[in-house]
Design an enzyme around this catalytic site. Structure first.
Site, PDB file in Angstrom:
ATOM      1  N   ASP A  92      -3.220  -0.273   2.591  1.00 37.14           N
ATOM      2  CA  ASP A  92      -4.806  -1.497   2.739  1.00 37.14           C
ATOM      3  C   ASP A  92      -4.859  -2.382   3.911  1.00 37.14           C
ATOM      4  O   ASP A  92      -3.097  -3.403   4.069  1.00 37.14           O
ATOM      5  CB  ASP A  92      -5.582  -1.823   1.857  1.00 37.14           C
ATOM      6  N   SER A 233      -0.323 -10.511   4.254  1.00 38.46           N
ATOM      7  CA  SER A 233       0.861  -9.800   4.162  1.00 38.46           C
ATOM      8  C   SER A 233       0.824  -8.924   5.594  1.00 38.46           C
ATOM      9  O   SER A 233      -0.490  -8.856   5.602  1.00 38.46           O
ATOM     10  CB  SER A 233       2.229  -9.478   3.617  1.00 38.46           C
TER      11      SER A 233
END
Length: 276
Positions: A92, A233
């Protein structure tokens, strides 16, 4: 998608904020943060974090620590496109696409990167990636922080590069060359349909952690490769020239470095047929 949180606007958009950020990064406060977020004392943070980022909590799920909550399995995982020759999103996030120029350079959010600097001078033939594509997947706090393999093939060794833990939000990337400063792990995937692909996982936000589950082994498309721990991240994929043809709608909507929302398993493009 160009949103930046209030904290990022302060730490990266003001002189005083950048001074404080430098002191925080130098203090190694990340170790204390990780210790706290992996302790039972951190459990009280979960409900507020979920509410702030629009995450639906399973009332039956019990998390002993914030870390347990962050690495939770996603309920109702989106189906992964397993069609041979199709590229499915490994995670995602917000996707942006860049060209790899002469000398193995690519330009992301105001910063120029050389391939071997990006890999901490662990030598890769930069010329073999000239004219190729760099796909950047920026994961947000609300995303599912596990990532999967993009194709059948062989995964080489995991190369861990210690570093700082800057935010990966747009303003931070425009202020510093984040992807060569941050802690990261890269590996070479020798894939069946896309040839040699360099995949790099990049940590972020003071407490970023990266866990790749395996190395030096055969891998299967769609199987879990690893996960991030404790903070948003980034995943970066580097493809050689003539290996990947982006789907027209993906190419159009990411033109000029624009970000496009994608989900793990989503169809992004096809392997190009190379002459025999």
């Amino acid at each position: 998608m160009t949103e930046n949180s209030a904290a990022v606007r302060f730490f990266y958009g003001t002189r005083f904020g950048r001074f404080l950020l430098k002191e925080v990064l130098a203090s190694r406060v990340d170790r204390l943060c990780v210790r706290f977020l992996c302790s039972r004392a951190s459990g009280f943070l979960i409900s507020g974090y979920a509410r702030r980022h629009g995450i639906s909590l399973d009332p039956k799920a019990k998390y002993a620590t914030f870390r347990d909550f962050f690495v939770r399995q996603k309920p109702g995982i989106s189906p992964i496109d397993l069609t041979p020759g199709h590229l499915a999103s490994p995670c995602d996030g917000w996707l942006s696409v860049y060209s790899i120029e002469s000398g193995g350079t690519f330009h992301i959010k105001g910063s120029d990167y050389r391939l071997n600097d990006f890999l901490n001078r662990q030598i890769i033939n930069e010329k073999s990636y000239e004219g190729g594509l760099c796909l950047v997947f920026r994961l947000c706090a609300s995303d599912y922080h596990h990532y999967c393999y993009i194709d059948d093939g062989y995964q080489g060794a995991n190369h861990y590069i210690p570093g700082q833990l800057h935010s990966v939000q747009p303003l931070a990337c425009e202020t510093y060359p984040v992807y060569t400063l941050n802690r990261r792990v890269w590996t070479l995937l020798t894939t069946e349909h896309f040839g040699p692909v360099i995949q790099t996982a990049i940590g972020a936000l003071i407490v970023g952690g990266i866990v790749n589950d395996r190395e030096n082994c055969r891998v299967r498309r769609g199987a879990e490769m690893g996960h991030f721990e404790l903070a948003g991240s980034t995943i970066v994929l580097l493809f050689q020239k003539g290996r990947l043809a982006l789907a027209p709608h993906i190419k159009g909507q990411t033109a000029g470095g624009r970000e496009l929302r994608v989900e793990q398993g989503m169809f992004l493009g096809k392997a190009e047929k190379r002459p025999l």
